[in-house]
Motif scaffolding. Sequence first.
Motif, PDB file in Angstrom:
ATOM      1  N   HIS A  17     -36.495 -31.036 -20.354  1.00 36.85           N
ATOM      2  CA  HIS A  17     -37.575 -31.614 -21.159  1.00 36.85           C
ATOM      3  C   HIS A  17     -37.971 -30.658 -22.283  1.00 36.85           C
ATOM      4  N   LEU A  18     -38.021 -29.367 -21.976  1.00 35.44           N
ATOM      5  CA  LEU A  18     -38.322 -28.381 -23.009  1.00 35.44           C
ATOM      6  C   LEU A  18     -37.177 -28.297 -24.016  1.00 35.44           C
ATOM      7  N   GLN A  19     -35.964 -28.379 -23.524  1.00 37.42           N
ATOM      8  CA  GLN A  19     -34.804 -28.348 -24.423  1.00 37.42           C
ATOM      9  C   GLN A  19     -34.802 -29.527 -25.394  1.00 37.42           C
ATOM     10  N   SER A  20     -35.386 -30.641 -24.959  1.00 36.21           N
ATOM     11  CA  SER A  20     -35.343 -31.855 -25.782  1.00 36.21           C
ATOM     12  C   SER A  20     -36.349 -31.843 -26.929  1.00 36.21           C
ATOM     13  N   LEU A  21     -37.302 -30.879 -26.935  1.00 33.41           N
ATOM     14  CA  LEU A  21     -38.271 -30.819 -28.026  1.00 33.41           C
ATOM     15  C   LEU A  21     -37.551 -30.585 -29.344  1.00 33.41           C
ATOM     16  N   ASN A 127     -45.890 -37.052 -12.003  1.00 36.34           N
ATOM     17  CA  ASN A 127     -44.953 -37.344 -13.089  1.00 36.34           C
ATOM     18  C   ASN A 127     -44.738 -38.835 -13.280  1.00 36.34           C
ATOM     19  N   GLU A 128     -45.296 -39.636 -12.396  1.00 40.93           N
ATOM     20  CA  GLU A 128     -45.238 -41.092 -12.599  1.00 40.93           C
ATOM     21  C   GLU A 128     -46.355 -41.553 -13.533  1.00 40.93           C
ATOM     22  N   THR A 129     -47.258 -40.648 -13.855  1.00 40.81           N
ATOM     23  CA  THR A 129     -48.385 -40.970 -14.727  1.00 40.81           C
ATOM     24  C   THR A 129     -47.887 -41.313 -16.129  1.00 40.81           C
ATOM     25  N   ILE A 130     -48.406 -42.388 -16.682  1.00 47.58           N
ATOM     26  CA  ILE A 130     -48.123 -42.743 -18.079  1.00 47.58           C
ATOM     27  C   ILE A 130     -49.263 -42.204 -18.929  1.00 47.58           C
ATOM     28  N   VAL A 131     -48.913 -41.347 -19.876  1.00 45.75           N
ATOM     29  CA  VAL A 131     -49.892 -40.654 -20.711  1.00 45.75           C
ATOM     30  C   VAL A 131     -49.935 -41.296 -22.089  1.00 45.75           C
ATOM     31  N   ALA A 132     -51.119 -41.741 -22.493  1.00 42.54           N
ATOM     32  CA  ALA A 132     -51.282 -42.349 -23.813  1.00 42.54           C
ATOM     33  C   ALA A 132     -51.999 -41.364 -24.735  1.00 42.54           C
ATOM     34  N   MET A 133     -51.606 -41.381 -25.994  1.00 42.07           N
ATOM     35  CA  MET A 133     -52.253 -40.516 -26.982  1.00 42.07           C
ATOM     36  C   MET A 133     -52.100 -41.135 -28.364  1.00 42.07           C
ATOM     37  N   PRO A 134     -53.038 -40.821 -29.274  1.00 44.51           N
ATOM     38  CA  PRO A 134     -52.961 -41.386 -30.617  1.00 44.51           C
ATOM     39  C   PRO A 134     -51.707 -40.930 -31.353  1.00 44.51           C
ATOM     40  N   ASP A 135     -51.292 -41.707 -32.316  1.00 42.01           N
ATOM     41  CA  ASP A 135     -50.265 -41.338 -33.276  1.00 42.01           C
ATOM     42  C   ASP A 135     -50.843 -41.636 -34.661  1.00 42.01           C
ATOM     43  N   PRO A 136     -51.137 -40.583 -35.445  1.00 42.25           N
ATOM     44  CA  PRO A 136     -50.839 -39.163 -35.260  1.00 42.25           C
ATOM     45  C   PRO A 136     -51.747 -38.494 -34.235  1.00 42.25           C
ATOM     46  N   THR A 137     -51.263 -37.339 -33.726  1.00 38.74           N
ATOM     47  CA  THR A 137     -52.005 -36.631 -32.687  1.00 38.74           C
ATOM     48  C   THR A 137     -51.861 -35.133 -32.846  1.00 38.74           C
ATOM     49  N   TYR A 138     -52.727 -34.394 -32.174  1.00 33.92           N
ATOM     50  CA  TYR A 138     -52.613 -32.939 -32.132  1.00 33.92           C
ATOM     51  C   TYR A 138     -51.339 -32.594 -31.365  1.00 33.92           C
ATOM     52  N   PRO A 139     -50.412 -31.825 -31.936  1.00 31.16           N
ATOM     53  CA  PRO A 139     -49.081 -31.643 -31.335  1.00 31.16           C
ATOM     54  C   PRO A 139     -49.073 -31.069 -29.930  1.00 31.16           C
ATOM     55  N   ALA A 140     -50.067 -30.271 -29.570  1.00 30.78           N
ATOM     56  CA  ALA A 140     -50.071 -29.647 -28.236  1.00 30.78           C
ATOM     57  C   ALA A 140     -50.121 -30.690 -27.126  1.00 30.78           C
ATOM     58  N   TYR A 141     -50.870 -31.789 -27.333  1.00 28.17           N
ATOM     59  CA  TYR A 141     -50.933 -32.832 -26.305  1.00 28.17           C
ATOM     60  C   TYR A 141     -49.521 -33.341 -26.006  1.00 28.17           C
ATOM     61  N   LEU A 142     -48.809 -33.656 -27.076  1.00 24.88           N
ATOM     62  CA  LEU A 142     -47.498 -34.279 -26.945  1.00 24.88           C
ATOM     63  C   LEU A 142     -46.494 -33.319 -26.328  1.00 24.88           C
ATOM     64  N   ASP A 143     -46.409 -32.107 -26.867  1.00 22.77           N
ATOM     65  CA  ASP A 143     -45.402 -31.172 -26.382  1.00 22.77           C
ATOM     66  C   ASP A 143     -45.628 -30.810 -24.918  1.00 22.77           C
ATOM     67  N   ALA A 144     -46.885 -30.585 -24.518  1.00 18.01           N
ATOM     68  CA  ALA A 144     -47.164 -30.205 -23.134  1.00 18.01           C
ATOM     69  C   ALA A 144     -46.743 -31.297 -22.163  1.00 18.01           C
ATOM     70  N   ASN A 145     -47.013 -32.536 -22.508  1.00 17.38           N
ATOM     71  CA  ASN A 145     -46.651 -33.635 -21.613  1.00 17.38           C
ATOM     72  C   ASN A 145     -45.158 -33.911 -21.613  1.00 17.38           C
ATOM     73  N   ARG A 146     -44.510 -33.673 -22.750  1.00 15.17           N
ATOM     74  CA  ARG A 146     -43.054 -33.820 -22.779  1.00 15.17           C
ATOM     75  C   ARG A 146     -42.383 -32.723 -21.955  1.00 15.17           C
ATOM     76  N   ILE A 147     -42.866 -31.499 -22.064  1.00 13.98           N
ATOM     77  CA  ILE A 147     -42.302 -30.398 -21.277  1.00 13.98           C
ATOM     78  C   ILE A 147     -42.415 -30.695 -19.787  1.00 13.98           C
ATOM     79  N   ALA A 148     -43.521 -31.349 -19.398  1.00  8.26           N
ATOM     80  CA  ALA A 148     -43.746 -31.683 -17.986  1.00  8.26           C
ATOM     81  C   ALA A 148     -42.955 -32.910 -17.543  1.00  8.26           C
TER      82      ALA A 148
END
Length: 400
Positions: A17-21, A127-148
């Motif tokens: 997941h981190l590699q995919s960023l 990890n079954e949790t579906i996380v919603a966030m605005p687009d555009p968004t603060y990048p840390a939200y997105l990257d942290a959840n993608r890494i996880a």
Amino acid sequence: MPPIEENFPYMATPNPHLQSLKGTYLFPLIRQKLAEQRKASPDAEVLNLGVGDISLPLAPTIAHAICTATQEMTITPRGYGPSEGYPFLREAICSHEYAQYGLTPEEIFVSDGTNSDSSSIQELFSNETIVAMPDPTYPAYLDANRIAGKKILFLPCIKEEGFVPRPPKERADLVYLCTPSNPIGVALTVEDLQQWIDWAKEHSAILIIDNVYNAFITSDEIPDSIYSLDGAKEVAIEMRSFSKTAGFTGLRCSYTVVPKSLHIPELHSMWFRRMSAKFNGVPYPIQKGALACFSEQGQEEIQKQIATYTSSAKILRQALTRSGHTFYGGLNSPYIWWATPDGMSSWEFFDILLEREQIIAIPGSGFGSCGEGYIRLSSFISEKIAQKAGQRIEALCATL
């Protein structure tokens, strides 16, 4: 312990997941662009309206409190503090900001930044949790959840909706909301937030409210805290920081409110357990500096700084208005969302601003696909710098 199979190819493997960023994180890339411009034009004055860092000196009362606490440690040793924060700071935060909503110091957790907490809060959920966030968004939200490895649902913030994220029709379990918004500079009204609370209660979801810019709110239509609304303590975790309100970006101190009355009550104890395992607490002198923010003199000094940043936003708004360009935000917020002219991409306009007028901004596309066609301006600058930036903006707009 089962025997090890001699021929089994044991080896450490990287997190896919981190590699995919993709690419470089946005803000280091902006700093690189800034360094390159200064190297290419060493005599030019580059005006940095990009990364939302503070530009005014630390308030004297806060600096004095930090120095006094540090000197105190030459007499009384202070080692590891409580991972959740010293009681004196948690009690002050509660007394000044949350007691009126029926919250207690035990529900307030002090940490080293909202960036850390907003990135880590997802660890409480499967990890079954579906996380919603605005687009555009603060990048840390997105990257942290993608890494996880979390599943992401984007909530488009578009002009036709006033750039306000709306509750989705699709399933979402955990929702990030930033108000006043970074990057767009739009704040959610009482009606907007009540709609989210009602939706979260209906769908058994949890809202993560990034409220770090609350000190910039001036409108009666914008709630200072989500906990002023009915039902919020059942569904919302709120985060605030001393970074932008009191100039702590280089000191690191923030706080997260996890109510015991959440519809998933164990989240409070889980967050405490997580902090106990992964965090050794904010340094004692820094927490003493944070405590000084609530003193009468500290408040007076902080409010003067916020007034300066608010005035700088007004100066930038006036320059854009005179230029006839379309923009949003800059009210109840230190950020302005400027529509690029003539269909330019965000990065194209970024380059023009930097090369022609020596102004650093942030390309909107760096915050998500719905940010394409915009750039973000920050008003964390002095009024003198804002005046210079306004003049350069008007000069550029006259040629476009």
